[in-house]
Design an enzyme around this catalytic site. Structure first.
Site, PDB file in Angstrom:
ATOM      1  N   LYS A  52       0.849  -1.209   0.000  1.00 29.17           N
ATOM      2  CA  LYS A  52       0.000   0.000   0.000  1.00 29.17           C
ATOM      3  C   LYS A  52       0.880   1.254   0.000  1.00 29.17           C
ATOM      4  O   LYS A  52       0.631   2.187  -0.758  1.00 29.17           O
ATOM      5  CB  LYS A  52      -0.953  -0.014   1.212  1.00 29.17           C
ATOM      6  CG  LYS A  52      -2.084  -1.016   1.041  1.00 29.17           C
ATOM      7  CD  LYS A  52      -2.959  -1.183   2.268  1.00 29.17           C
ATOM      8  CE  LYS A  52      -3.947  -2.330   2.010  1.00 29.17           C
ATOM      9  NZ  LYS A  52      -4.876  -2.597   3.086  1.00 29.17           N
ATOM     10  N   GLN A  96      -5.255  -1.945   9.248  1.00 27.03           N
ATOM     11  CA  GLN A  96      -5.100  -3.226   8.570  1.00 27.03           C
ATOM     12  C   GLN A  96      -5.724  -4.351   9.395  1.00 27.03           C
ATOM     13  O   GLN A  96      -5.502  -4.446  10.600  1.00 27.03           O
ATOM     14  CB  GLN A  96      -3.595  -3.492   8.327  1.00 27.03           C
ATOM     15  CG  GLN A  96      -3.300  -4.709   7.484  1.00 27.03           C
ATOM     16  CD  GLN A  96      -3.826  -4.585   6.059  1.00 27.03           C
ATOM     17  OE1 GLN A  96      -3.899  -3.502   5.487  1.00 27.03           O
ATOM     18  NE2 GLN A  96      -4.206  -5.701   5.467  1.00 27.03           N
ATOM     19  N   ASP A 119     -11.621   2.404   3.700  1.00 25.17           N
ATOM     20  CA  ASP A 119     -11.980   0.994   3.536  1.00 25.17           C
ATOM     21  C   ASP A 119     -13.484   0.816   3.306  1.00 25.17           C
ATOM     22  O   ASP A 119     -13.917  -0.244   2.850  1.00 25.17           O
ATOM     23  CB  ASP A 119     -11.595   0.217   4.812  1.00 25.17           C
ATOM     24  CG  ASP A 119     -10.276  -0.526   4.667  1.00 25.17           C
ATOM     25  OD1 ASP A 119      -9.973  -0.981   3.551  1.00 25.17           O
ATOM     26  OD2 ASP A 119      -9.570  -0.657   5.675  1.00 25.17           O
TER      27      ASP A 119
HETATM   28  N1  LIG Z   1      -8.157  -2.792   6.335  1.00 26.17           N
HETATM   29  C1  LIG Z   1      -8.173  -3.807   5.481  1.00 26.17           C
HETATM   30  N2  LIG Z   1      -7.671  -4.997   5.843  1.00 26.17           N
HETATM   31  C2  LIG Z   1      -7.714  -6.028   4.951  1.00 26.17           C
HETATM   32  C3  LIG Z   1      -8.231  -5.855   3.642  1.00 26.17           C
HETATM   33  C4  LIG Z   1      -8.759  -4.592   3.305  1.00 26.17           C
HETATM   34  O1  LIG Z   1      -9.272  -4.355   2.179  1.00 26.17           O
HETATM   35  N3  LIG Z   1      -8.696  -3.584   4.241  1.00 26.17           N
HETATM   36  N4  LIG Z   1      -8.147  -6.878   2.704  1.00 26.17           N
HETATM   37  C5  LIG Z   1      -7.310  -8.031   2.975  1.00 26.17           C
HETATM   38  C6  LIG Z   1      -5.847  -7.850   2.675  1.00 26.17           C
HETATM   39  N5  LIG Z   1      -5.492  -6.959   1.563  1.00 26.17           N
HETATM   40  C7  LIG Z   1      -5.522  -5.623   1.772  1.00 26.17           C
HETATM   41  O2  LIG Z   1      -5.442  -5.118   2.842  1.00 26.17           O
HETATM   42  C8  LIG Z   1      -4.947  -7.462   0.349  1.00 26.17           C
HETATM   43  C9  LIG Z   1      -4.825  -8.808   0.106  1.00 26.17           C
HETATM   44  C10 LIG Z   1      -4.201  -9.277  -1.069  1.00 26.17           C
HETATM   45  C11 LIG Z   1      -3.711  -8.387  -1.989  1.00 26.17           C
HETATM   46  C12 LIG Z   1      -2.968  -8.827  -3.198  1.00 26.17           C
HETATM   47  O3  LIG Z   1      -2.585  -8.016  -4.003  1.00 26.17           O
HETATM   48  N6  LIG Z   1      -2.696 -10.113  -3.370  1.00 26.17           N
HETATM   49  C13 LIG Z   1      -1.862 -10.581  -4.432  1.00 26.17           C
HETATM   50  C14 LIG Z   1      -0.872 -11.559  -3.871  1.00 26.17           C
HETATM   51  C15 LIG Z   1       0.051 -10.941  -2.864  1.00 26.17           C
HETATM   52  C16 LIG Z   1       0.951 -11.981  -2.215  1.00 26.17           C
HETATM   53  O4  LIG Z   1       1.856 -12.448  -2.884  1.00 26.17           O
HETATM   54  O5  LIG Z   1       0.740 -12.289  -1.021  1.00 26.17           O
HETATM   55  C17 LIG Z   1      -2.721 -11.228  -5.508  1.00 26.17           C
HETATM   56  O6  LIG Z   1      -3.816 -11.724  -5.182  1.00 26.17           O
HETATM   57  O7  LIG Z   1      -2.273 -11.221  -6.643  1.00 26.17           O
HETATM   58  C18 LIG Z   1      -3.856  -7.054  -1.760  1.00 26.17           C
HETATM   59  C19 LIG Z   1      -4.470  -6.594  -0.606  1.00 26.17           C
HETATM   60  C20 LIG Z   1      -7.416  -8.388   4.450  1.00 26.17           C
HETATM   61  N7  LIG Z   1      -7.210  -7.240   5.284  1.00 26.17           N
END
Ligand SMILES: Nc1nc2c(c(=O)[nH]1)N[C@@H](CN(C=O)c1ccc(C(=O)N[C@@H](CCC(=O)O)C(=O)O)cc1)CN2
Length: 284
Positions: A52, A96, A119
């Site tokens: 982020k 988070q 969020d």
């Molecule tokens: N406050 C928040 N917490 C959480 C959220 C949220 O939207 N707001 N969502 C999830 C975690 N998350 C963002 O925070 C998130 C998860 C995954 C990815 C992502 O880009 N994943 C990649 C792989 C990354 C890796 O290698 O681990 C993909 O899918 O290609 C971005 C954001 C829970 N918590």
């Protein structure tokens, strides 16, 4: 063979557009600023938070990196949020998730000012979404809608089945789909005859957090399948909730993991932060 819904590629395009937008805003004296709070040292959360900040920097959003120890009390976190709520230079506040056990996530969510709730998890913002007057929209569902739109997929009149009823994905996504005239079914752990229901779906969304939960026999031929899962399999590989190989032979469209919904989540967070910065000047 299913067409890949490429969230990674689309997020790069959106990021480039947002970079242009922040340059224009800078000329008007507007620099969006996001505060990200991470409590504890969950390894996955650290990666998401780092991504982020990197994305914010690339786009031209200022980001404040607030790290709190894993034994931080709920009162301490609430105090931190109160300071950020009252800081006029901060446009967006994000805590988070998940949070350590001593902290109640619902109480934290409710404390963030709805106007800074990037969020979109505050009950005020979820309520506005449910009455089809959205202000902030949760990033993952918003990213899914953006992805579908960019691939020319309308949800109007479609049978949408969402497996998972979480506050951050299933429920807000149901509202977004309904607001665009889809016929929505939300299935969950108590749903009977799940496979019969998922096979009715024109658009099937899997958001349950279980490896290989959706198999080829659960999918209608030609369906659009959105895999929201982020799991590690027994070999430690990042996988979704959908058994991608066989489902890829049956579905019409499929989001990969990684590279599907995940990257859209962060891109939509950036978009929302920029919108908040603009709205703060317009008193929206
Ligand atoms: N406050 C928040 N917490 C959480 C959220 C949220 O939207 N707001 N969502 C999830 C975690 N998350 C963002 O925070 C998130 C998860 C995954 C990815 C992502 O880009 N994943 C990649 C792989 C990354 C890796 O290698 O681990 C993909 O899918 O290609 C971005 C954001 C829970 N918590």
């Amino acid at each position: 063979m299913a067409v890949k819904l490429d969230g990674k590629k689309l997020s790069i395009k959106l990021t480039n557009d947002l970079q242009v937008e922040t340059k224009t805003l800078k000329n008007q004296g507007i620099i969006p600023k996001l505060a990200v709070i991470l409590v504890g040292d969950d390894p996955a959360s650290r990666v998401y938070v780092r991504n982020k900040h990197r994305m914010a920097e690339k786009i031209g959003i200022e980001s404040l990196d607030l790290r709190l120890a894993k034994d931080t009390s709920e009162a301490e976190l609430l105090e931190k949020i109160a300071l950020l709520n009252n800081d006029p230079t901060i446009n967006g506040i994000l805590v988070q998730l998940p949070l350590p056990d001593q902290i109640n996530a619902d109480r934290i969510t409710k404390t963030i000012s709805p106007k800074k709730d990037v969020d979109g998890f505050h009950p005020y913002n979820l309520g506005r979404l449910f009455v089809n007057d959205p202000y902030a929209i949760p990033c993952t569902p918003n990213g899914i809608m953006y992805l579908l739109r960019e691939y020319g997929i309308s949800v109007d009149r479609k049978n949408v089945v969402i497996v998972g009823r979480s506050k951050i994905v299933g429920r807000p996504l149901a509202a977004l789909m309904l607001n665009q005239n889809a016929t929505v079914t939300v299935a969950h752990s108590h749903t009977k005859n799940l496979s019969e229901i998922t096979r009715q779906a024109d658009i099937l969304v899997a958001a349950v957090g279980r490896v290989n939960f959706i198999q080829a026999q659960d999918v209608k031929p030609g369906a659009i399948v959105i895999d929201v899962g982020i799991n590690r399999n027994a070999a430690g590989k990042l996988v979704g909730d959908v058994e991608q190989t066989e489902v890829g032979q049956v579905a019409g469209y499929l989001t990969p993991v990684p590279g599907g919904v995940g990257p859209m989540t962060i891109a939509m967070l950036m978009k929302q932060t920029i919108e908040f910065a603009k709205w703060s000047k317009q008193e929206k």
